[in-house]
Design a protein around this motif. Structure first.
Motif, PDB file in Angstrom:
ATOM      1  N   ALA A 176       0.842  -1.187   0.000  1.00 23.33           N
ATOM      2  CA  ALA A 176       0.000   0.000   0.000  1.00 23.33           C
ATOM      3  C   ALA A 176       0.880   1.241   0.000  1.00 23.33           C
ATOM      4  O   ALA A 176       1.907   1.276   0.682  1.00 23.33           O
ATOM      5  CB  ALA A 176      -0.926   0.010   1.218  1.00 23.33           C
ATOM      6  N   THR A 233      -5.619   3.951   0.197  1.00 23.71           N
ATOM      7  CA  THR A 233      -6.182   2.782   0.860  1.00 23.71           C
ATOM      8  C   THR A 233      -6.097   1.565  -0.045  1.00 23.71           C
ATOM      9  O   THR A 233      -6.576   1.594  -1.181  1.00 23.71           O
ATOM     10  CB  THR A 233      -7.647   3.029   1.260  1.00 23.71           C
ATOM     11  OG1 THR A 233      -7.712   4.163   2.143  1.00 23.71           O
ATOM     12  CG2 THR A 233      -8.242   1.819   1.964  1.00 23.71           C
ATOM     13  N   VAL A 248      -6.170  -0.207   5.046  1.00 24.30           N
ATOM     14  CA  VAL A 248      -6.678  -1.344   4.273  1.00 24.30           C
ATOM     15  C   VAL A 248      -8.191  -1.429   4.448  1.00 24.30           C
ATOM     16  O   VAL A 248      -8.696  -1.443   5.571  1.00 24.30           O
ATOM     17  CB  VAL A 248      -6.031  -2.669   4.745  1.00 24.30           C
ATOM     18  CG1 VAL A 248      -6.604  -3.845   3.971  1.00 24.30           C
ATOM     19  CG2 VAL A 248      -4.527  -2.614   4.553  1.00 24.30           C
ATOM     20  N   PRO A 267      -0.607  -7.455   4.368  1.00 22.93           N
ATOM     21  CA  PRO A 267      -0.608  -6.053   3.944  1.00 22.93           C
ATOM     22  C   PRO A 267       0.589  -5.317   4.538  1.00 22.93           C
ATOM     23  O   PRO A 267       0.994  -5.590   5.676  1.00 22.93           O
ATOM     24  CB  PRO A 267      -1.928  -5.509   4.517  1.00 22.93           C
ATOM     25  CG  PRO A 267      -2.799  -6.725   4.669  1.00 22.93           C
ATOM     26  CD  PRO A 267      -1.859  -7.825   5.052  1.00 22.93           C
ATOM     27  N   MET A 295      -8.342  -5.282   0.397  1.00 15.54           N
ATOM     28  CA  MET A 295      -8.076  -6.696   0.647  1.00 15.54           C
ATOM     29  C   MET A 295      -9.368  -7.476   0.541  1.00 15.54           C
ATOM     30  O   MET A 295     -10.373  -7.112   1.156  1.00 15.54           O
ATOM     31  CB  MET A 295      -7.470  -6.893   2.050  1.00 15.54           C
ATOM     32  CG  MET A 295      -7.250  -8.358   2.408  1.00 15.54           C
ATOM     33  SD  MET A 295      -6.721  -8.590   4.128  1.00 15.54           S
ATOM     34  CE  MET A 295      -6.711 -10.393   4.209  1.00 15.54           C
TER      35      MET A 295
END
Length: 235
Positions: free
Chosen positions: A64, A69, A230, A143, A72
């Motif tokens: 990211a 943003t 996320v 992430p 996922m």
């Protein structure tokens, strides 16, 4: 060299402040289990047990860019997806049997990451005495925000690590509460595996892990390192 099938692309993470397109290539992802006392307690354990590790595939990373943003997908098979915010250490210099006193020489940079966990699948595997890769090593399970070069990051015992879900704080702690420090983690890891440039180490999560659902916004930050946002989408 010719390949009989298309070669997979190299997983990578953007570098904060670098020229456009500059990325950190990912070799392996190591994760430290139960490395904060309060998290160990909430998972049913106590004390400073010897460190243990598990791995995620390199392409589990979901990179990211700070200020944007990432999305996922809610993973398959699970009804209990948990968040775990962690400081990530990026290795720039490999080695075997690295002493803690020299460990920081091998650190290229830092990032904020999330170790997403299919908790119900992990717990069931534990009950049956089976490996729990299915709970940890799935697609997009790691992430990660942009990596900050070590010389530009400010990481110390008082560094705040925090995760909010939909604006409400779920996890908050200080890096100094790690049971095993970064140099100690590198020492133990490099005794079991030969570390290589491109390795990422997820150093453990503080207490407060809990389930999230599609539509939730996870906002992680580590002072002196960066932020990671996320959004969870439907399957």
């Amino acid at each position: 060299m010719a390949y009989v099938i298309p070669a997979p692309s190299i997983a990578s993470v953007p570098v904060k402040g670098a020229a456009a397109g500059d990325h950190f290539p990912v070799h392996r992802i190591y994760c430290v289990g139960r490395n904060y006392v309060e998290h160990a307690i909430e998972m049913g354990h106590t004390g400073r047990e010897p460190p243990f590790f598990f791995l995620k595939p390199a392409d589990a990373v979901l990179p990211a860019v700070e200020g944007k943003t990432a999305t996922m997908r809610y993973p398959s098979l699970t009804q209990s997806l948990h968040h775990e915010v962690e400081l990530v250490v990026a290795i720039g210099k490999g080695g075997k049997d690295i002493p803690a006193a020299r460990a920081m020489e091998h650190v290229w940079g830092y990032a904020v990451g999330l170790d997403m966990t299919r908790r119900d699948l992990q717990n069931e595997a534990k009950k049956q005495g089976r490996p729990w890769c299915i709970g940890k090593g799935f697609e997009q399970s790691a992430p990660i925000g942009a990596i900050v070069p070590a010389g530009q990051a400010k990481v110390g015992p008082d560094t705040l690590i925090e995760l909010k879900v939909n604006g409400t704080v779920r996890q908050t702690s200080r890096i100094g509460k790690l049971i095993w420090s970064i140099p100690e983690v590198i020492e133990h890891l490099s005794a079991a595996w030969e570390l290589a440039p491109g390795d990422l180490i997820y150093t453990g999560t503080p207490e407060g892990v809990a389930a999230v659902v599609p539509g939730d916004l996870l906002s992680a930050r580590i002072e002196g390192v960066g932020t990671l946002d996320v959004k969870l989408a439907d399957r």
